[in-house]
Structures are given as C-alpha cells and as structure tokens.
Design an enzyme around this catalytic site. Structure first.
Site, mmCIF file in Angstrom:
data_model
loop_
_atom_site.group_PDB
_atom_site.id
_atom_site.type_symbol
_atom_site.label_atom_id
_atom_site.label_comp_id
_atom_site.label_asym_id
_atom_site.label_seq_id
_atom_site.Cartn_x
_atom_site.Cartn_y
_atom_site.Cartn_z
ATOM 1 N N ASN A 186 1.637 -4.036 -1.259
ATOM 2 C CA ASN A 186 0.765 -3.440 -2.140
ATOM 3 C C ASN A 186 1.423 -1.996 -2.274
ATOM 4 O O ASN A 186 1.358 -1.546 -3.554
ATOM 5 C CB ASN A 186 -0.682 -3.455 -2.164
ATOM 6 C CG ASN A 186 -1.043 -2.765 -0.711
ATOM 7 O OD1 ASN A 186 -0.340 -2.818 0.165
ATOM 8 N ND2 ASN A 186 -2.313 -2.497 -0.714
ATOM 9 N N CYS A 241 -6.058 -1.645 -0.166
ATOM 10 C CA CYS A 241 -6.861 -2.237 1.127
ATOM 11 C C CYS A 241 -8.166 -1.403 1.114
ATOM 12 O O CYS A 241 -9.099 -2.042 1.433
ATOM 13 C CB CYS A 241 -6.106 -1.741 2.466
ATOM 14 S SG CYS A 241 -5.457 -0.056 2.482
ATOM 15 N N GLU A 288 -3.317 6.067 10.923
ATOM 16 C CA GLU A 288 -2.010 6.548 10.435
ATOM 17 C C GLU A 288 -2.333 7.826 9.780
ATOM 18 O O GLU A 288 -3.428 8.356 9.633
ATOM 19 C CB GLU A 288 -1.594 5.663 9.329
ATOM 20 C CG GLU A 288 -1.031 4.354 10.009
ATOM 21 C CD GLU A 288 -0.026 3.540 9.057
ATOM 22 O OE1 GLU A 288 -0.548 3.105 8.085
ATOM 23 O OE2 GLU A 288 0.993 3.280 9.467
ATOM 24 N N GLU A 322 -3.336 -1.718 10.502
ATOM 25 C CA GLU A 322 -4.136 -1.347 9.495
ATOM 26 C C GLU A 322 -4.311 -2.540 8.582
ATOM 27 O O GLU A 322 -3.405 -3.179 7.837
ATOM 28 C CB GLU A 322 -3.029 -0.563 8.547
ATOM 29 C CG GLU A 322 -2.905 0.768 9.153
ATOM 30 C CD GLU A 322 -4.082 1.913 9.003
ATOM 31 O OE1 GLU A 322 -5.082 1.630 8.449
ATOM 32 O OE2 GLU A 322 -3.835 2.992 9.627
HETATM 33 P P1 NAD Z 1 -0.428 -10.342 5.129
HETATM 34 O O1 NAD Z 1 -1.330 -10.420 6.316
HETATM 35 O O2 NAD Z 1 -0.092 -11.715 4.287
HETATM 36 O O3 NAD Z 1 1.317 -9.984 5.483
HETATM 37 C C1 NAD Z 1 1.683 -8.744 6.117
HETATM 38 C C2 NAD Z 1 2.735 -8.576 6.761
HETATM 39 O O4 NAD Z 1 2.711 -9.427 7.931
HETATM 40 C C3 NAD Z 1 3.903 -9.298 5.949
HETATM 41 O O5 NAD Z 1 5.090 -8.660 6.015
HETATM 42 C C4 NAD Z 1 4.023 -10.687 6.676
HETATM 43 O O6 NAD Z 1 5.401 -11.265 6.402
HETATM 44 C C5 NAD Z 1 3.626 -10.383 8.019
HETATM 45 N N1 NAD Z 1 3.359 -11.437 8.943
HETATM 46 C C6 NAD Z 1 2.548 -12.555 8.465
HETATM 47 N N2 NAD Z 1 2.558 -13.419 9.541
HETATM 48 C C7 NAD Z 1 3.169 -12.736 10.622
HETATM 49 C C8 NAD Z 1 2.980 -13.110 11.957
HETATM 50 N N3 NAD Z 1 2.690 -14.243 12.551
HETATM 51 N N4 NAD Z 1 3.731 -12.183 12.681
HETATM 52 C C9 NAD Z 1 4.362 -11.051 12.338
HETATM 53 N N5 NAD Z 1 4.073 -10.933 11.113
HETATM 54 C C10 NAD Z 1 3.566 -11.462 10.094
HETATM 55 O O7 NAD Z 1 -0.810 -9.280 4.067
HETATM 56 P P2 NAD Z 1 -0.418 -9.097 2.605
HETATM 57 O O8 NAD Z 1 -0.774 -10.160 1.896
HETATM 58 O O9 NAD Z 1 1.092 -8.585 2.623
HETATM 59 O O10 NAD Z 1 -1.137 -7.739 2.140
HETATM 60 C C11 NAD Z 1 -2.441 -7.717 1.858
HETATM 61 C C12 NAD Z 1 -3.283 -7.295 2.765
HETATM 62 O O11 NAD Z 1 -2.991 -6.176 3.686
HETATM 63 C C13 NAD Z 1 -4.847 -6.992 2.630
HETATM 64 O O12 NAD Z 1 -5.548 -7.887 3.463
HETATM 65 C C14 NAD Z 1 -4.893 -5.469 2.360
HETATM 66 O O13 NAD Z 1 -6.155 -5.003 2.849
HETATM 67 C C15 NAD Z 1 -3.971 -5.510 3.628
HETATM 68 N N6 NAD Z 1 -3.581 -3.804 3.744
HETATM 69 C C16 NAD Z 1 -4.140 -2.954 4.747
HETATM 70 C C17 NAD Z 1 -3.865 -1.685 4.506
HETATM 71 C C18 NAD Z 1 -4.563 -0.666 5.414
HETATM 72 O O14 NAD Z 1 -3.850 0.398 5.473
HETATM 73 N N7 NAD Z 1 -5.565 -0.912 6.045
HETATM 74 C C19 NAD Z 1 -2.960 -1.186 3.351
HETATM 75 C C20 NAD Z 1 -2.454 -2.187 2.593
HETATM 76 C C21 NAD Z 1 -2.802 -3.488 2.872
#
Ligand code: NAD
Length: 484
Positions: free
Chosen positions: A152, A283, A458, A249
């Site tokens: 995002n 998020c 962070e 996060e």
């Molecule tokens: P996601 O969890 O599908 O993927 C996040 C990242 O993790 C990607 O780069 C993915 O390739 C990687 N990943 C997936 N499986 C993995 C594994 N087994 N081992 C290591 N890496 C792995 O999330 P998304 O769909 O890309 O993003 C949306 C999510 O992120 C939402 O839940 C959102 O709330 C969260 N988010 C949180 C924050 C925060 O600061 N708290 C900020 C932005 C987004």
C-alpha cells in the site's frame, strides 16, 4: 513496458538479473496494462544479497554516525528532487492517485531519511557509577536486517525500514511486496548515488517463499515486516526459531468514535480520510466508525453527500481523488466483503458496486450504516473503500465495544469535550490514537500496533530500541577480590 527497471534486483551496489526466477508481472491496476516484468530472486540472488550485507555492515558500523547521517540526508534531498518522477512510478505501480503520491509517499520517505540522518549522531550510551567501579553501555547495531514490505505504501515502507536501520549502523536486505516491486529499486539507486557504500541496502524480489528464505537465514539478526496479521504470525514464528529481533507492523480494524458534541464536518472529514484515502488501503484506517445516536442522521446525511462527490478516475490525472484498488485479487476480496455486508443485513448508504469499465480495479466509495459488532464487516480488515457506521449511546459502552477486537493498531475520537477525549483515549487499546484528527503519522511520533496488530514501533526515537542492542561494559578499578 513503460516502467521496466534495469533489472529485478539491486545487490551489492548494482542492478542484477537472474532470469531463472519465476516471472512477476507488474500491473497498472487502473487499466490492467503490464508495466514491467521482473523475476523472483533465486536462492543464489538471496545468498549474494545476504553475503554482501554481511560483508559491508561491520565497516559501516565503524563509520562516524555523523558521516552515515550525511549520506542519508543527501538521499532525502535526491528523493525530494525526484518527487514527481517517483510519484508517477508509485501511481503506476499501486494505482493510488497522483494527487496523493505527490504529497504522501516519497515525501514521507524523505522525512524519515532526514529524521534518522539527524538522529544518528545523538545515540549514546550511559555511565553507571558503582562506587569504585563503573559500567558504561554501548548501543550497537544488530547486523543484517531484513525488511519485508506490503503493497500500500511501497516507498514509504522501504524508507521507514531503511532509514533507522542504516542510520544506526546496520545493513538491510529488503523484499518489497510482489504486487508493488518497483520503487524500492529506485530507493536503492538513490541511496547509492548519495554515497552509500555497496552492500548496505539490497533489494530482492519475490513472493512469500523468498521472504521466508530471508527470515530463516542464520546471517539475519532482525526482521521488520509490514503486512497482514496471518503473515505476521508466520514470520514472527520463523524469526523466533533463530531468536531474531522483530518489528511487526500488521493489520487493523480500528475504531473511530464520534460523540454527539463533535464538529460534524470535521468528524465526517476524519472518517472519510480514515476510510477512503488510498482507496481505503491504509493499515491504520478507522473502519469501525461509532457514531453517537443523537447525531447519527445528520452525520450520515453529510457523509453521503460528501462521499458522492469523490472524484474517481484515472489516477495519473491530478484532479482524481480516488484511484483503483491495487490488484484484481484485492478487487474481488473487497467486492466479496460488500456482498457479505449486504447479506448480513447492513444498510447500504452509498456506493456498493464496482466502478469504471474494462480491466480497471475500481470500487465506488461505500458506506454501510446499522452495522453491528457481530457482522463480518465489523470484525475483519477489508482494505478497500468500505466504511462501516455503527451506533452507540454511552461512553462506557463504546469504549468496551471499540476494544472488543483482536486488533489494536489505531483509534480516533471526535468530541468537543477534551476531558472526555483524553479519558477515552487512555482506555483504548491501540498503538496510535488521534483526537479530533485521523491518520496523521509524522516521523517524529512512534507508530505501531497493540495486540495482534504488531510488536515494536517504527519512526521516532522509539525505533532506536528496535535497530540496536545494548552492551554493558563493567570496568573494575581495583584489585579482584576472589574467595579462593
Ligand atoms: P501480506 O501479509 O500479504 O504480505 C506482506 C509481505 O509479506 C509481502 O511482501 C509478502 O510477499 C510477504 N510474505 C508473505 N508470506 C510470507 C512468508 N511466509 N514469509 C515472509 N514473507 C512473506 O500483506 P499485503 O497484502 O501485502 O498488505 C496488506 C496488509 O498489510 C494489511 O493487513 C495491512 O493492514 C498491513 N499493513 C500494515 C501496516 C502497519 O504499519 N501496521 C502498514 C501497511 C500495511
């Protein structure tokens, strides 16, 4: 292809390709156009990146902090100089409107680099007097850190991890989301142009399995993930095997509470920012909007009017206020949540359908009223422009309901009664709270989640804790008194 980078990965100071990796097509979600084709990192690329990081880190850690800071500050300047070009790239990759990316993405990344550039030289240890003897402490970098990003805020996330890691003497291997892999490569280029020695910031592409291979590598001291709760649980468990430091996060389902004495237009504006910015893919969004019964009708009327005026369209047009969702998969997911909300009895106030034509991943900004706590829409993170409005009567009731969630990322309160605002915020279980504001995350303030929404913080001085460890040095100044 109009956004094709020179190669898929950036390792040891240079672009590298390995066509043996599974292809990743990068899609502009407003049109479905393929804008770049990359390859996932093979084990050989991952190994090269980690080896380069390990090699470069010890010399970087010995460099004077003020010199490390100077390089990061120069990188911040270059990011600002190239803001428009980076914003266009981010808009192509994510579909977020240029109106947003021009002010929120590379710009906040530059703030982070500038902040940690200045902080680098201020990090010191302490002296602990013990009568004759004393202890002094040294804050040391952790070593090789792995960063894993969500789709995002790709360049912001890359900077929020790179800036504290590098400023404090660590090296980083960063894996962007496979959905938005482009801007982290540009950040790597810029950091090196600013003078960062080769090997300290590497970008490797890939899906979850590539992330997992990084997280479980014995050379890695720390993992910082931005992603969903299910991914966070898996990554945290893998990191625990090697007793690695983590920052998590993760996702949220944050409450935004509007009391009946609130300024209605500010509260409506806050709720819209907290649900529709970046087409709802933020998020910390306040996706459970609790509105006190006395103002419910006025609030919904004003919200409907203003929501129906949102300009949806081509994200590259600077007058567009809302672009598409990031991908076809996310579009399906969001449309699924809208259908479930209707099936479970939520009342559709506005929106509720796919928008645009052809292959664009557009969804109308959507508001549901009469949502109850047990509905799926009130429990699960949608990550799209879908606002749930819930009614409440009393302060105690709303605080209890707001906290009845496994998530704890953020929360907001709109009220004219500041005593109540502080009392409510003190009772809310969330890492970040806003009073009469929403979704502002300046680099000067800690950001992160409570409960399932995360571990660690962070930004701000709080990040020092998460990218360093303390060494205690006991200094004996007299003869050793041994009993034998
Ligand atoms: P996601 O969890 O599908 O993927 C996040 C990242 O993790 C990607 O780069 C993915 O390739 C990687 N990943 C997936 N499986 C993995 C594994 N087994 N081992 C290591 N890496 C792995 O999330 P998304 O769909 O890309 O993003 C949306 C999510 O992120 C939402 O839940 C959102 O709330 C969260 N988010 C949180 C924050 C925060 O600061 N708290 C900020 C932005 C987004």
């Amino acid at each position: 292809m109009r956004a094709q980078p020179r190669a898929s990965h950036f390792v040891d100071g240079a672009y590298v390709e390995d066509a043996g990796g599974t292809p990743i097509d990068v899609v502009h979600p407003a049109t479905g156009e393929i804008i770049a084709r990359l390859h996932e990192a093979t084990p050989a690329i991952v190994d090269r990146a980690l080896a380069a990081a390990e090699r470069a880190q010890s010399r970087w850690a010995r460099m004077k902090p003020v010199e490390r800071g100077r390089i990061l500050r120069r990188a911040a300047e270059i990011l600002r100089e190239r803001n428009r070009e980076l914003s266009v790239l981010e808009t192509l990759d994510t579909g977020k409107p240029l109106q947003e990316t021009l002010v929120a993405d590379a710009a906040s990344g530059a703030d982070s680099l500038e902040y940690f550039a200045g902080l680098a030289a201020t990090v010191t240890g302490e002296t602990v007097p013990l009568g004759r003897d004393f202890v002094y402490t040294i804050r040391e970098p952790l070593g090789v850190c792995v960063g894993i990003g969500a789709w995002n805020y790709p360049i912001q996330i890359a900077c929020w991890k790179a800036a504290p890691a590098l400023s404090l003497g660590n090296a980083m291997v960063f894996k962007p989301s496979e959905t938005t892999p482009l801007s982290a490569l540009r950040l790597a280029e810029i950091l090196h142009e600013a003078g960062l020695p080769a090997g300290l910031y590497n970008v490797v592409q890939g899906r979850g399995a590539v992330g997992a291979s990084l997280v479980s590598d014995p050379r890695v001291a720390k993992v910082s993930l931005t992603g969903s709760v299910p991914t966070g649980r898996r990554v945290y468990a893998m990191a625990a095997e090697g007793v690695r430091h983590v920052t998590m996060e993760l996702g949220g389902k944050s409450p935004l509470i509007v009391f009946d004495d609130a300024d209605i237009d500010s509260a409506v504006g806050g709720a819209m920012l907290g649900n529709f910015y970046s087409a709802g893919q933020v998020c910390s969004n306040g996706t459970r909007v609790f509105v006190q019964k006395g103002i419910k009708d006025r609030f919904l009327r004003r919200l409907k009017e203003r929501t129906e005026r949102i300009v949806l369209g081509d994200p590259l047009d600077e007058t567009t206020q809302m672009g598409p969702l990031v991908s076809a998969a996310q579009l399906d997911k969001v449309l699924g949540y809208i259908a479930t909300a209707q099936a479970e009895g939520a009342r559709l106030v506005t929106g509720g359908a796919r928008a645009g034509q052809n292959d664009g991943c557009f969804v109308q900004p959507t508001v549901f009223a009469d949502v109850t706590d047990d509905m799926t829409l009130a429990r699960e993170e949608v990550f799209g422009p879908v606002m749930a409005v819930l009614d409440f009567e009393s302060e105690d009731e709303v605080v209890a309901r707001a906290n009845a969630s496994e998530f704890g990322l953020a929360a907001g309160v709109f009220t004219a009664d500041l005593t109540r605002a502080h009392r409510v915020v003190a009772a809310l279980e969330a890492g970040t709270c806003w009073i009469n504001a929403y979704n502002l995350t300046p680099v000067e303030a800690p950001f992160g989640g409570a409960k399932m929404s995360g571990v660690g913080r962070e930004n701000s001085k709080a990040a020092i804790e998460h990218y360093t460890q303390v060494k205690s040095v006991y200094v004996g100044l007299g003869p050793v008194e041994a009993p034998y």
